[in-house]
Design a protein around this motif. Structure first.
Motif, PDB file in Angstrom:
ATOM      1  N   VAL A 291       0.852  -1.208   0.000  1.00 12.34           N
ATOM      2  CA  VAL A 291       0.000   0.000   0.000  1.00 12.34           C
ATOM      3  C   VAL A 291       0.879   1.247   0.000  1.00 12.34           C
ATOM      4  CG1 VAL A 291      -1.624   1.359   1.386  1.00 12.34           C
ATOM      5  CG2 VAL A 291      -2.007  -1.072   1.083  1.00 12.34           C
ATOM      6  N   ARG A 292       2.029   1.148   0.649  1.00 10.88           N
ATOM      7  CA  ARG A 292       2.903   2.324   0.746  1.00 10.88           C
ATOM      8  C   ARG A 292       3.760   2.527  -0.495  1.00 10.88           C
ATOM      9  NH1 ARG A 292       3.620   0.325   6.110  1.00 10.88           N
ATOM     10  NH2 ARG A 292       2.175   1.436   7.441  1.00 10.88           N
ATOM     11  N   THR A 293       3.923   1.491  -1.333  1.00  7.29           N
ATOM     12  CA  THR A 293       4.774   1.660  -2.518  1.00  7.29           C
ATOM     13  C   THR A 293       3.921   1.844  -3.778  1.00  7.29           C
ATOM     14  OG1 THR A 293       5.022  -0.737  -2.614  1.00  7.29           O
ATOM     15  CG2 THR A 293       6.830   0.506  -1.628  1.00  7.29           C
ATOM     16  N   VAL A 294       3.283   0.789  -4.251  1.00  8.81           N
ATOM     17  CA  VAL A 294       2.397   0.916  -5.420  1.00  8.81           C
ATOM     18  C   VAL A 294       1.013   0.412  -4.984  1.00  8.81           C
ATOM     19  CG1 VAL A 294       2.017   0.311  -7.857  1.00  8.81           C
ATOM     20  CG2 VAL A 294       4.355   0.365  -6.934  1.00  8.81           C
ATOM     21  N   PRO A 295       0.151   1.286  -4.446  1.00 12.67           N
ATOM     22  CA  PRO A 295      -1.140   0.794  -3.959  1.00 12.67           C
ATOM     23  C   PRO A 295      -2.054   0.322  -5.071  1.00 12.67           C
ATOM     24  CG  PRO A 295      -0.997   3.182  -3.723  1.00 12.67           C
ATOM     25  CD  PRO A 295       0.361   2.706  -4.174  1.00 12.67           C
ATOM     26  N   TYR A 296      -1.922   0.936  -6.261  1.00 16.14           N
ATOM     27  CA  TYR A 296      -2.813   0.512  -7.354  1.00 16.14           C
ATOM     28  C   TYR A 296      -2.261   0.987  -8.701  1.00 16.14           C
ATOM     29  CZ  TYR A 296      -6.582  -0.016 -10.631  1.00 16.14           C
ATOM     30  OH  TYR A 296      -7.295  -0.387 -11.740  1.00 16.14           O
ATOM     31  N   VAL A 297      -2.355   0.127  -9.692  1.00 17.99           N
ATOM     32  CA  VAL A 297      -2.257   0.530 -11.105  1.00 17.99           C
ATOM     33  C   VAL A 297      -3.271  -0.331 -11.852  1.00 17.99           C
ATOM     34  CG1 VAL A 297       0.147   1.341 -11.217  1.00 17.99           C
ATOM     35  CG2 VAL A 297      -0.330  -1.118 -11.455  1.00 17.99           C
ATOM     36  N   THR A 298      -3.654   0.078 -13.034  1.00 18.05           N
ATOM     37  CA  THR A 298      -4.625  -0.742 -13.775  1.00 18.05           C
ATOM     38  C   THR A 298      -3.943  -2.041 -14.222  1.00 18.05           C
ATOM     39  OG1 THR A 298      -4.161  -0.068 -16.039  1.00 18.05           O
ATOM     40  CG2 THR A 298      -5.622   1.392 -14.742  1.00 18.05           C
ATOM     41  N   PRO A 299      -4.767  -3.024 -14.627  1.00 12.06           N
ATOM     42  CA  PRO A 299      -4.173  -4.315 -15.034  1.00 12.06           C
ATOM     43  C   PRO A 299      -3.271  -4.200 -16.264  1.00 12.06           C
ATOM     44  CG  PRO A 299      -6.552  -4.519 -14.678  1.00 12.06           C
ATOM     45  CD  PRO A 299      -6.234  -3.072 -14.587  1.00 12.06           C
ATOM     46  N   ALA A 300      -3.278  -3.066 -16.946  1.00  9.53           N
ATOM     47  CA  ALA A 300      -2.422  -2.916 -18.123  1.00  9.53           C
ATOM     48  C   ALA A 300      -0.950  -2.760 -17.739  1.00  9.53           C
ATOM     49  CB  ALA A 300      -2.881  -1.713 -18.939  1.00  9.53           C
ATOM     50  N   TRP A 301      -0.667  -2.459 -16.445  1.00  6.82           N
ATOM     51  CA  TRP A 301       0.708  -2.293 -15.985  1.00  6.82           C
ATOM     52  C   TRP A 301       1.148  -3.543 -15.231  1.00  6.82           C
ATOM     53  CZ3 TRP A 301       3.067   2.476 -17.101  1.00  6.82           C
ATOM     54  CH2 TRP A 301       2.197   3.469 -17.585  1.00  6.82           C
ATOM     55  N   SER A 302       2.479  -3.700 -15.175  1.00  3.26           N
ATOM     56  CA  SER A 302       2.992  -4.866 -14.457  1.00  3.26           C
ATOM     57  C   SER A 302       3.456  -4.472 -13.050  1.00  3.26           C
ATOM     58  CB  SER A 302       4.179  -5.444 -15.242  1.00  3.26           C
ATOM     59  OG  SER A 302       4.664  -6.587 -14.591  1.00  3.26           O
ATOM     60  N   THR A 303       3.267  -5.373 -12.101  1.00 10.08           N
ATOM     61  CA  THR A 303       3.832  -5.155 -10.759  1.00 10.08           C
ATOM     62  C   THR A 303       4.508  -6.449 -10.313  1.00 10.08           C
ATOM     63  OG1 THR A 303       1.834  -5.893  -9.601  1.00 10.08           O
ATOM     64  CG2 THR A 303       2.021  -3.517 -10.057  1.00 10.08           C
ATOM     65  N   GLU A 304       5.456  -6.291  -9.386  1.00 12.27           N
ATOM     66  CA  GLU A 304       6.175  -7.479  -8.916  1.00 12.27           C
ATOM     67  C   GLU A 304       5.239  -8.492  -8.242  1.00 12.27           C
ATOM     68  OE1 GLU A 304       9.806  -6.817  -6.802  1.00 12.27           O
ATOM     69  OE2 GLU A 304       9.902  -8.921  -6.150  1.00 12.27           O
ATOM     70  N   PRO A 305       4.329  -8.049  -7.342  1.00 11.14           N
ATOM     71  CA  PRO A 305       3.492  -9.081  -6.701  1.00 11.14           C
ATOM     72  C   PRO A 305       2.665  -9.875  -7.696  1.00 11.14           C
ATOM     73  CG  PRO A 305       3.013  -6.886  -5.775  1.00 11.14           C
ATOM     74  CD  PRO A 305       4.093  -6.713  -6.784  1.00 11.14           C
ATOM     75  N   ARG A 306       2.137  -9.240  -8.754  1.00 10.55           N
ATOM     76  CA  ARG A 306       1.320 -10.001  -9.701  1.00 10.55           C
ATOM     77  C   ARG A 306       2.175 -11.024 -10.446  1.00 10.55           C
ATOM     78  NH1 ARG A 306      -1.917  -7.184 -14.582  1.00 10.55           N
ATOM     79  NH2 ARG A 306       0.151  -7.213 -15.539  1.00 10.55           N
ATOM     80  N   ALA A 307       3.354 -10.574 -10.916  1.00 13.81           N
ATOM     81  CA  ALA A 307       4.221 -11.502 -11.656  1.00 13.81           C
ATOM     82  C   ALA A 307       4.639 -12.674 -10.767  1.00 13.81           C
ATOM     83  CB  ALA A 307       5.448 -10.758 -12.165  1.00 13.81           C
ATOM     84  N   ARG A 308       5.032 -12.360  -9.528  1.00 15.13           N
ATOM     85  CA  ARG A 308       5.487 -13.437  -8.622  1.00 15.13           C
ATOM     86  C   ARG A 308       4.349 -14.393  -8.276  1.00 15.13           C
ATOM     87  NH1 ARG A 308      10.226 -13.031  -9.026  1.00 15.13           N
ATOM     88  NH2 ARG A 308      11.469 -11.225  -8.481  1.00 15.13           N
TER      89      ARG A 308
END
Ligand SMILES: Cc1ncc(COP(=O)(O)O)c(C=O)c1O
Length: 446
Positions: free
Chosen positions: A77-94
């Motif tokens: 929540v303190r780093t990347v609380p939200y981006v749309t599904p069009a962007w990549s984030t580490e937690p989703r990839a992992r």
């Protein structure tokens, strides 16, 4: 324990005044305020401590002390609380990589959503697109979700209650029989033959067979070991996919990551929710085989949700899987499951109103009966959506008064504690249930 009716506290009154309750006539909506949690226990506003042997409808498999998950959510929540599904984030990839590791066989790619309902809606849509066929064969004793397609695919009394005039069923949903030997006219073998026959008679127009490998809220039905592999074979013979709805049975509940793994079966699609984050965040997933995923390389995957793959939910998912692994919770589910099963068997022997114990691991249930010789339910299927107070309601109200919560559904006491429980928790909970079952014994016929 609970403050009810005229004894409601200020928060309960406020909640009751401005919130609409789920699956209920609002007159019957009477929620008790929870103010704290402790391991597998809930603490209510009046100070009662309740040992939760439901895991809140099979959600809180990690109990309430999974610090790793809470910390992961707070950090995200303190780093990347939200981006749309069009962007990549580490937690989703992992998390996607981890799901490919823990799901059986060639299941590989995951589509995210926020509820089991949506996970099944997506699975149905994908199966239809992939096969170019539209029918979905599911079973009568099943629940797959609350929205149009997933509720139409459910055999649950809640589908029937909706009524055809209020919400017409989504077309193309056909229902087959269940692997339910107790007091039923078809044994599991015959029910498989019937499904085979149905697929033939539907003229190979079925896109998918959708089942809970071990049925949850429709009676904790447990198939014979060869049922699921044979069902997969039958589905494939007719050009249909096998979708396993593991919203309740996923994430170690049966002692395996997924119940399909119990039966050495690789479904084409697995849907999951609840245990994926231990319900520290709302998250659901639809994981498909490489073959199904490959189809969508060039064909439109016509589905998306604003919160699909939400970073904080995915961070909770990663931390939850790490917690299941590091705390050996699958092993604990197997060990405690064996102990729970043997203790439930001895309850069944002592109480004539217990007709059958069913289940695997920490996914257990006791079906009650009015008759010592045959299955005569206290609670009819339609009571799931009626306001009638049944003997099962009395049994669970008694356990709740004594500080242990079990939920009941379709004539079955569902026993699904968190995966973190110890033998002491089992002894405490079943001691209370033992006493409560005297009520159903006393209510039997003759
Ligand atoms: C087997 C199964 N599938 C689907 C669902 C629907 O999940 P949700 O309530 O998250 O939409 C449930 C809910 O209990 C379930 O038990």
């Amino acid at each position: 324990m609970a403050s009810q009716g005229s004894k409601r506290n200020e928060i309960e009154k406020l909640d009751r005044e401005y919130t609409l309750g789920t699956w209920t006539r609002q007159r019957d909506f009477d929620p008790t305020q929870v103010v704290d949690t402790d391991g597998p226990r809930l603490v209510t506003a009046d100070g009662s401590s309740i040992l939760d042997f439901s895991s809140q409808y099979v959600c809180t498999s990690l109990g309430y002390d999974a610090e790793r998950v809470s910390d992961a959510v707070a950090d995200q929540v303190r780093t990347v609380p939200y981006v749309t599904p069009a962007w990549s984030t580490e937690p989703r990839a992992r998390l996607s990589e981890m799901l490919a590791e823990i799901t059986p066989g060639s299941l590989k790619k995951t589509f995210y959503s926020t509820s089991g309902t949506e996970a099944n809606e997506v699975a149905i849509k994908m199966a239809r697109a992939y096969t170019g066929k539209h029918r979905i064969l599911s079973r009568y004793r099943s629940y797959h979700g609350a929205t149009a397609a997933s509720l139409s695919a459910s055999g649950d009394p809640r589908r029937v209650a909706q009524g055809p005039d209020v919400q017409p069923q989504v077309p193309g949903m056909v229902k087959g029989p269940d692997p339910y030997a107790y007091g039923s006219s078809l044994d599991p073998d015959q029910s498989l033959e019937y499904i085979d026959e149905m697929l033939k008679l539907e003229g190979d127009t079925v896109a998918a067979v959708l089942v809970e490998p071990l049925v949850g809220s429709n009676g904790v039905l447990t198939p014979p070991d060869d049922y699921l592999p044979r069902l997969r074979e039958i589905a494939h013979d007719h050009g249909a996919l096998l979708i396993c709805d593991e919203v309740m049975t996923g994430f170690g509940r049966t002692g395996e990551w997924f119940a399909s793994g119990l039966y050495d079966t690789v479904p084409d699609i697995i849907t999951m929710a609840k245990g994926i984050t231990g319900s520290y965040q709302p998250l659901a997933a639809t994981t498909v085989t490489e073959e199904v995923a490959e189809f969508f390389e060039d064909n439109l995957l016509n589905q998306g949700h604003t919160f699909a793959g939400h970073p904080t939910a995915c961070a909770a998912g990663v931390a939850a899987i790490e917690t299941y692994r590091e705390e050996n919770l699958l092993e604990n589910a197997r060990e405690m499951g064996e102990y729970l099963k043997s203790e439930l068997e001895s309850l069944a022997e002592r109480h004539p109103s217990v007709g059958e114990r069913r289940g695997v691991g920490l996914h257990q249930g006791l079906e009650l009966t009015r008759s010592e010789t045959e299955r005569v339910p206290f609670e009819r299927r339609e009571d799931k959506v009626s306001s009638r107070r049944t003997v099962l309601d009395e049994v669970s109200a008694h356990t709740l008064d004594q500080g242990v919560y079990f939920y009941t559904s379709v004539n079955t006491i569902v026993v699904t504690p968190p995966l973190t429980i110890t033998r002491d928790h089992v002894d405490e909970a079943l001691g209370v249930l033992d006493e409560a079952l005297e009520r159903s014994d006393a209510a039997m016929d003759g």
